[in-house]
Design an enzyme around this catalytic site. Structure first.
Site, PDB file in Angstrom:
ATOM      1  N   HIS A  23       0.855  -1.198   0.000  1.00 41.06           N
ATOM      2  CA  HIS A  23       0.000   0.000   0.000  1.00 41.06           C
ATOM      3  C   HIS A  23       0.883   1.238   0.000  1.00 41.06           C
ATOM      4  CE1 HIS A  23      -3.800  -2.135   1.817  1.00 41.06           C
ATOM      5  NE2 HIS A  23      -3.796  -2.176   0.503  1.00 41.06           N
ATOM      6  N   HIS A  79     -11.187  -9.219  -6.830  1.00 42.84           N
ATOM      7  CA  HIS A  79     -10.891  -7.929  -6.176  1.00 42.84           C
ATOM      8  C   HIS A  79     -10.039  -7.132  -7.148  1.00 42.84           C
ATOM      9  CE1 HIS A  79      -9.653  -5.037  -3.273  1.00 42.84           C
ATOM     10  NE2 HIS A  79      -8.623  -5.664  -2.756  1.00 42.84           N
ATOM     11  N   GLU A  81      -8.022  -4.509  -6.642  1.00 43.37           N
ATOM     12  CA  GLU A  81      -6.801  -3.813  -6.203  1.00 43.37           C
ATOM     13  C   GLU A  81      -5.615  -4.333  -7.014  1.00 43.37           C
ATOM     14  OE1 GLU A  81      -6.321  -3.673  -1.950  1.00 43.37           O
ATOM     15  OE2 GLU A  81      -4.960  -1.955  -2.090  1.00 43.37           O
ATOM     16  N   ASP A  83      -2.680  -5.315  -6.643  1.00 48.59           N
ATOM     17  CA  ASP A  83      -1.857  -6.490  -6.311  1.00 48.59           C
ATOM     18  C   ASP A  83      -2.501  -7.788  -6.817  1.00 48.59           C
ATOM     19  OD1 ASP A  83      -3.690  -5.663  -4.287  1.00 48.59           O
ATOM     20  OD2 ASP A  83      -2.857  -7.126  -2.905  1.00 48.59           O
ATOM     21  N   HIS A 145     -11.739  -6.373   1.751  1.00 42.46           N
ATOM     22  CA  HIS A 145     -11.708  -5.101   2.429  1.00 42.46           C
ATOM     23  C   HIS A 145     -12.022  -3.918   1.533  1.00 42.46           C
ATOM     24  CE1 HIS A 145      -7.573  -3.591   1.143  1.00 42.46           C
ATOM     25  NE2 HIS A 145      -7.763  -4.699   0.500  1.00 42.46           N
ATOM     26  N   ASP A 164      -8.342 -11.454  -0.182  1.00 39.57           N
ATOM     27  CA  ASP A 164      -7.519 -10.882   0.895  1.00 39.57           C
ATOM     28  C   ASP A 164      -7.854 -11.459   2.280  1.00 39.57           C
ATOM     29  OD1 ASP A 164      -5.829  -9.121  -0.477  1.00 39.57           O
ATOM     30  OD2 ASP A 164      -7.358  -7.564  -0.554  1.00 39.57           O
ATOM     31  N   TYR A 192      -1.709  -8.372   9.748  1.00 39.21           N
ATOM     32  CA  TYR A 192      -2.527  -8.117   8.553  1.00 39.21           C
ATOM     33  C   TYR A 192      -3.960  -7.756   8.971  1.00 39.21           C
ATOM     34  CZ  TYR A 192      -4.392  -9.407   3.870  1.00 39.21           C
ATOM     35  OH  TYR A 192      -5.001  -9.431   2.640  1.00 39.21           O
ATOM     36  N   HIS A 225      -2.908 -13.839  -0.387  1.00 42.15           N
ATOM     37  CA  HIS A 225      -1.564 -13.518   0.125  1.00 42.15           C
ATOM     38  C   HIS A 225      -1.156 -14.572   1.148  1.00 42.15           C
ATOM     39  CE1 HIS A 225      -1.570  -9.503  -1.626  1.00 42.15           C
ATOM     40  NE2 HIS A 225      -2.708  -9.230  -1.021  1.00 42.15           N
TER      41      HIS A 225
END
Ligand code: FEO
Length: 396
Positions: A23, A79, A81, A83, A145, A164, A192, A225
């Site tokens: 992030h 998701h 995002e 990553d 999230h 996530d 996390y 992850h």
């Protein structure tokens, strides 16, 4: 590159041993991370998630060694995002017509990030994508999230792809939860949760209850992850239920910063006062400008109460304490006691500012705070010790 998890499912992600922050610079990474992507071959072939942008070529090249890209029938983007979606633009250049399954928000966010109009298929909770020999069942998980997040459950192999949720920034080539150092794994899982998921704890509880109520058997939880939870996949689910429920241990954490050691001397004396009343409580002292900010947030997460201290500087706070109080507000900790302390030489607004910020962040401020003028002398340190004893009683 691929690692076979079952007859039908392979891990095709990237292990990033060199990652130092996540992030941007917001999340410190001590043990690397992984970007997990999964290839499901169950009649039809589906790819679930991709990897972070810098690894796009490495990922697509590796995927080509694992499967003829022309055989991929579906892409599932759980998701948006970067990553997990960062390799989509490169991949979709190779397979432009393949449908991309995602939530409605996922489609919006992917379009906004990549300015591409892929063949999107939006899904809701309960929608099923049949691959022939197994089904993929989608479960929206908004704010776990991001608003676009979703889980995918695979029938037959009974795998929950959780994106996530249940993840950790933890690099491993060994894949499974029972093949890595247990203490490291759980420390990273807690860090996390504390730093990413705490604001959404009420939603975590609700979503876990919703998924458990379906009574679906789960053999593996394949996160995006870190490790795959395999030996006892429900262990991390139970942990999340605990962590989401205003989690606290018998710990009081003092987070302070200090210009000329006066506030540090106060912190030590206060800690001794706490322990004189309650030797069983764990007391930790963390310097806001020395200790890692995410480790500090994890210690706050573990604590039943915190004490935040700062010198007063130019009618305000030392910048590390200002920043940490901002992080605490964002993380929306619940059910924790707090109080402020600090030394000053001139105007002395620091303690009042910290108390106000703690209240604003949702802490239960149990005392007006302790201020000291200049360096505490013997009498001043005795006052800190006495205040620590009072705090111990207030934070039982
Ligand atoms: Fe791992 Fe929210 O991305």
């Amino acid at each position: 590159m691929g690692k076979r998890l079952t007859d039908k499912v392979s891990w095709v992600g990237i292990v990033d041993w060199e990652l130092e922050t996540f992030h941007g610079r917001e999340y410190s990474v001590d043990r690397g991370s992984t970007y997990n992507s999964y290839l499901v071959r169950a009649g039809k072939t589906a790819l679930i998630d991709t990897v972070w942008t810098p690894f796009a070529k490495e990922f697509v090249d590796g995927l080509k060694r694992e499967v003829d890209l022309g055989q991929i029938d579906y892409v599932v983007a759980q998701h948006s995002e970067a990553d997990h979606s960062g390799a989509l633009p490169l991949l979709m250049r190779e397979i432009p017509d393949v449908p991309v399954y995602c939530t409605k928000n996922g489609m919006r966010f992917l379009k906004a990030q990549y300015h591409e109009d892929w063949n999107f298929v939006t899904v809701k909770t309960g929608d099923v994508l049949s691959l022939g020999e197994a089904d993929l069942v989608f479960v929206e998980a908004p704010m776990l999230h991001w608003p676009d997040s979703m889980f995918t459950y695979m029938t037959g192999d009974e795998i929950l792809f959780s994106n996530d949720a249940f993840g950790q920034h933890y690099a491993t080539q060994s894949i499974y939860s029972d093949k890595v150092d247990r203490a490291e794994l759980m420390a990273e899982a807690m860090k996390y949760y504390a730093n990413i998921l705490t604001p959404f704890s009420p939603l975590v509880t609700r979503k876990i209850d919703e998924v458990l109520s379906l009574g679906l058997p789960v053999q593996m939880i394949c996160t995006s992850h870190g490790v795959i939870w395999k030996d006892d996949p429900m262990e991390i689910v139970e942990k999340y239920k605990q962590w989401a429920d205003s989690y606290k241990e018998n710990q009081i954490t003092l987070v302070y910063d200090t210009m000329w050691d006066s506030t540090r001397h106060m912190a030590v004396a206060i800690a001794e006062g706490i322990l004189s009343v309650d030797p069983a409580v764990t007391v930790k002292l963390l310097n806001g400008s020395i200790d890692d900010k995410n480790d500090i947030m994890t210690e706050v997460f573990r604590s039943k109460g915190i004490l935040v201290g700062s010198s007063t500087v130019y009618n305000g706070l030392l910048h590390s304490i200002g920043g940490l109080l901002g992080m605490m507000k964002g993380l929306k900790f619940r059910g924790k006691a707090a109080a402020a302390f600090g030394s000053h030489g001139w105007s002395g607004e620091g303690v009042g500012l910290i108390s106000a910020a703690l209240k604003d962040a949702g802490f239960n401020v149990v005392d007006d705070g302790l201020k000291m003028l200049w360096n505490p002398d013997e009498e001043g340190l005795a006052e800190c010790f006495r205040w620590g004893k009072e705090i111990a009683r207030l934070m039982v």
